[in-house]
Design a protein around this motif. Structure first.
Motif, PDB file in Angstrom:
ATOM      1  N   ALA A  80     -10.904 -36.010   2.700  1.00  0.00           N
ATOM      2  CA  ALA A  80     -10.303 -35.546   3.943  1.00  0.00           C
ATOM      3  C   ALA A  80     -10.006 -34.056   3.863  1.00  0.00           C
ATOM      4  O   ALA A  80      -9.802 -33.491   2.797  1.00  0.00           O
ATOM      5  N   GLN A  81     -10.001 -33.441   5.029  1.00  0.00           N
ATOM      6  CA  GLN A  81      -9.680 -32.021   5.140  1.00  0.00           C
ATOM      7  C   GLN A  81     -10.648 -31.158   4.335  1.00  0.00           C
ATOM      8  O   GLN A  81     -10.257 -30.360   3.500  1.00  0.00           O
ATOM      9  N   SER A  82     -11.953 -31.339   4.611  1.00  0.00           N
ATOM     10  CA  SER A  82     -12.959 -30.514   3.966  1.00  0.00           C
ATOM     11  C   SER A  82     -13.030 -29.127   4.590  1.00  0.00           C
ATOM     12  O   SER A  82     -13.600 -28.218   3.997  1.00  0.00           O
ATOM     13  N   CYS A  83     -12.473 -29.000   5.791  1.00  0.00           N
ATOM     14  CA  CYS A  83     -12.563 -27.743   6.533  1.00  0.00           C
ATOM     15  C   CYS A  83     -11.185 -27.110   6.715  1.00  0.00           C
ATOM     16  O   CYS A  83     -10.176 -27.807   6.793  1.00  0.00           O
ATOM     17  N   ARG A  84     -11.170 -25.804   6.803  1.00  0.00           N
ATOM     18  CA  ARG A  84      -9.922 -25.069   6.977  1.00  0.00           C
ATOM     19  C   ARG A  84     -10.180 -23.802   7.784  1.00  0.00           C
ATOM     20  O   ARG A  84     -11.326 -23.349   7.891  1.00  0.00           O
ATOM     21  N   ASP A  85      -9.126 -23.243   8.327  1.00  0.00           N
ATOM     22  CA  ASP A  85      -9.204 -21.981   9.056  1.00  0.00           C
ATOM     23  C   ASP A  85      -8.908 -20.839   8.095  1.00  0.00           C
ATOM     24  O   ASP A  85      -7.966 -20.922   7.294  1.00  0.00           O
ATOM     25  N   VAL A  86      -9.713 -19.799   8.172  1.00  0.00           N
ATOM     26  CA  VAL A  86      -9.566 -18.646   7.291  1.00  0.00           C
ATOM     27  C   VAL A  86      -9.505 -17.375   8.126  1.00  0.00           C
ATOM     28  O   VAL A  86     -10.355 -17.156   8.999  1.00  0.00           O
ATOM     29  N   ASP A  87      -8.508 -16.554   7.872  1.00  0.00           N
ATOM     30  CA  ASP A  87      -8.410 -15.226   8.486  1.00  0.00           C
ATOM     31  C   ASP A  87      -8.835 -14.193   7.460  1.00  0.00           C
ATOM     32  O   ASP A  87      -8.322 -14.174   6.337  1.00  0.00           O
ATOM     33  N   PHE A  88      -9.789 -13.344   7.847  1.00  0.00           N
ATOM     34  CA  PHE A  88     -10.317 -12.357   6.900  1.00  0.00           C
ATOM     35  C   PHE A  88     -10.731 -11.100   7.662  1.00  0.00           C
ATOM     36  O   PHE A  88     -11.529 -11.174   8.591  1.00  0.00           O
ATOM     37  N   ARG A  89     -10.168  -9.970   7.287  1.00  0.00           N
ATOM     38  CA  ARG A  89     -10.483  -8.677   7.891  1.00  0.00           C
ATOM     39  C   ARG A  89     -10.388  -8.727   9.417  1.00  0.00           C
ATOM     40  O   ARG A  89     -11.309  -8.341  10.142  1.00  0.00           O
ATOM     41  N   ASP A  90      -9.254  -9.258   9.890  1.00  0.00           N
ATOM     42  CA  ASP A  90      -8.937  -9.309  11.313  1.00  0.00           C
ATOM     43  C   ASP A  90      -9.865 -10.218  12.122  1.00  0.00           C
ATOM     44  O   ASP A  90      -9.975 -10.076  13.351  1.00  0.00           O
ATOM     45  N   ALA A  91     -10.541 -11.132  11.466  1.00  0.00           N
ATOM     46  CA  ALA A  91     -11.390 -12.091  12.179  1.00  0.00           C
ATOM     47  C   ALA A  91     -11.023 -13.495  11.722  1.00  0.00           C
ATOM     48  O   ALA A  91     -10.485 -13.698  10.632  1.00  0.00           O
ATOM     49  N   HIS A  92     -11.332 -14.473  12.561  1.00  0.00           N
ATOM     50  CA  HIS A  92     -10.978 -15.865  12.295  1.00  0.00           C
ATOM     51  C   HIS A  92     -12.257 -16.694  12.075  1.00  0.00           C
ATOM     52  O   HIS A  92     -13.226 -16.561  12.821  1.00  0.00           O
ATOM     53  N   TYR A  93     -12.199 -17.535  11.069  1.00  0.00           N
ATOM     54  CA  TYR A  93     -13.356 -18.352  10.705  1.00  0.00           C
ATOM     55  C   TYR A  93     -12.935 -19.805  10.473  1.00  0.00           C
ATOM     56  O   TYR A  93     -11.796 -20.083  10.086  1.00  0.00           O
ATOM     57  N   THR A  94     -13.887 -20.703  10.665  1.00  0.00           N
ATOM     58  CA  THR A  94     -13.744 -22.078  10.194  1.00  0.00           C
ATOM     59  C   THR A  94     -14.656 -22.220   8.989  1.00  0.00           C
ATOM     60  O   THR A  94     -15.860 -21.942   9.081  1.00  0.00           O
ATOM     61  N   VAL A  95     -14.075 -22.636   7.864  1.00  0.00           N
ATOM     62  CA  VAL A  95     -14.826 -22.755   6.611  1.00  0.00           C
ATOM     63  C   VAL A  95     -14.773 -24.204   6.137  1.00  0.00           C
ATOM     64  O   VAL A  95     -13.696 -24.798   6.054  1.00  0.00           O
ATOM     65  N   CYS A  96     -15.940 -24.772   5.830  1.00  0.00           N
ATOM     66  CA  CYS A  96     -16.023 -26.138   5.323  1.00  0.00           C
ATOM     67  C   CYS A  96     -16.664 -26.128   3.943  1.00  0.00           C
ATOM     68  O   CYS A  96     -17.679 -25.459   3.725  1.00  0.00           O
ATOM     69  N   GLN A  97     -16.073 -26.865   3.028  1.00  0.00           N
ATOM     70  CA  GLN A  97     -16.505 -26.867   1.630  1.00  0.00           C
ATOM     71  C   GLN A  97     -16.911 -28.269   1.202  1.00  0.00           C
ATOM     72  O   GLN A  97     -16.199 -29.243   1.454  1.00  0.00           O
ATOM     73  N   PHE A  98     -18.067 -28.379   0.521  1.00  0.00           N
ATOM     74  CA  PHE A  98     -18.564 -29.671   0.062  1.00  0.00           C
ATOM     75  C   PHE A  98     -19.124 -29.552  -1.347  1.00  0.00           C
ATOM     76  O   PHE A  98     -19.578 -28.490  -1.767  1.00  0.00           O
ATOM     77  N   ASP A  99     -19.085 -30.679  -2.047  1.00  0.00           N
ATOM     78  CA  ASP A  99     -19.607 -30.748  -3.411  1.00  0.00           C
ATOM     79  C   ASP A  99     -20.879 -31.594  -3.389  1.00  0.00           C
ATOM     80  O   ASP A  99     -20.811 -32.817  -3.239  1.00  0.00           O
ATOM     81  N   PRO A 100     -22.049 -30.973  -3.536  1.00  0.00           N
ATOM     82  CA  PRO A 100     -23.300 -31.745  -3.446  1.00  0.00           C
ATOM     83  C   PRO A 100     -23.458 -32.788  -4.547  1.00  0.00           C
ATOM     84  O   PRO A 100     -24.292 -33.692  -4.431  1.00  0.00           O
ATOM     85  N   ALA A 101     -22.655 -32.682  -5.609  1.00  0.00           N
ATOM     86  CA  ALA A 101     -22.717 -33.691  -6.671  1.00  0.00           C
ATOM     87  C   ALA A 101     -22.097 -35.005  -6.218  1.00  0.00           C
ATOM     88  O   ALA A 101     -22.409 -36.070  -6.774  1.00  0.00           O
TER      89      ALA A 101
END
Length: 306
Positions: A80-101
């Motif tokens: 659960a919660q593979s994705c998160r909101d990231v603020d970087f250099r005055d911009a907003h992103y949605t970042v999702c992280q997965f482990d292919p293993a």
């Protein structure tokens, strides 16, 4: 079992035992009532007391809570919660992280009928028919008007479209471009020439461009003060083999987007996927972008519960 789950189980067991005790008392009351029905006239035989009703509802709540937890675990789905909101250099992103293993990742283009999926809805239906669920998906590389891949596309080890090494117009040909690939539970991003030299025999692969980060360095043609601002998405792989997908919520320049992957996500290699048409499907956020028709798509899937 994790500590939190153990505590829930213990609490559920305590409530269950208490409910059984109350239930036994109720049965005894019913047996007492039966010889003299006037005691419970106009009501169901010896109804629940307020305390018994409260306990009953709490037991049912914990039972369903645990049942849902078991069902979710049985899907083989991503944590659960593979994705998160990231603020970087005055911009907003949605970042999702997965482990292919551990997370099943694939790259799709066309269905069994030979027709392009064209978007997340038709892809989701096909995956469901294969007894899987769509956990996450993203547009997965440049494509022509007929939705066919511009460059390399490999599916289940079969090369459907050869790699492109020629120059040309557009972001795909802002060299160097690169390849995102999956092989035996591992993922990688390589610049196109490096990919050819490595002689990778992938299970799945898609070519796109330009590369954002090449061996820890920002693409040499990106300008820190560029006025080309667009909504963008990309994929990168860090030193631990974790796969990161990022989609900007704001219009951003290539240079800043590359720094996100290099400095914030610590990806030595990252590949641009697209600009205006950037789209994602994120099950845990109930998000499904359907504004544009899509060609290749990168997906993370789970097992469909029986």
């Amino acid at each position: 079992m994790e500590t939190g789950s153990a505590e829930i189980m213990l609490r559920g067991n305590d409530l269950w035992q208490l409910w059984l005790t109350k239930r036994k008392r109720r049965i005894e009351l019913i047996n007492i009532c039966r010889p003299n029905p006037l005691i419970c006239r106009g009501k169901r035989a010896c109804p629940w007391t307020k305390d018994e009703e409260k306990i009953r509802r709490m037991v049912l709540f914990w039972f369903y809570f645990l049942l849902v937890g078991v069902a979710c675990g049985a899907t083989g789905a991503v944590a659960a919660q593979s994705c998160r909101d990231v603020d970087f250099r005055d911009a907003h992103y949605t970042v999702c992280q997965f482990d292919p293993a551990h997370d099943t990742m694939r790259i799709y283009d066309r269905g069994p009928d030979g027709q392009p999926f064209g978007g997340f809805d038709s892809l989701s239906r096909q995956i469901w028919a294969e007894r899987h669920t769509l956990v996450f998906a993203s547009n997965g590389g440049m494509y022509h008007d007929d939705l066919s891949p511009v460059g390399l596309f490999v599916e289940h080890g079969i090369e459907r479209q050869p790699i492109s090494t020629s120059g040309g117009w557009g972001n795909f040909h802002l060299l160097p471009n690169g390849v995102f690939f999956l092989k035996d539970g591992r993922a990688g991003v390589l610049e196109t020439q490096a990919y050819l030299k490595a002689k990778v025999a992938p299970d799945f692969a898609t070519q796109s461009g330009p590369m954002l980060v090449i061996d820890g360095k920002v693409h040499p043609r990106f300008l820190p003060d560029s006025d080309s601002l667009k909504r963008r998405n990309a994929v990168g792989v860090d030193a631990e083999g974790q796969v990161f997908f990022a989609i900007s919520q704001d219009a951003v320049r290539f240079y800043d987007f590359a720094l996100l992957f290099r400095d914030a996500l610590h990806c030595a290699n990252a590949l641009y996927l697209d600009g205006t048409i950037s789209s994602v499907m994120i099950a845990e956020r109930n998000r499904r972008d359907n504004a544009f028709r899509l060609g290749p798509m990168i997906a993370v899937i789970g097992n469909r519960p029986d």
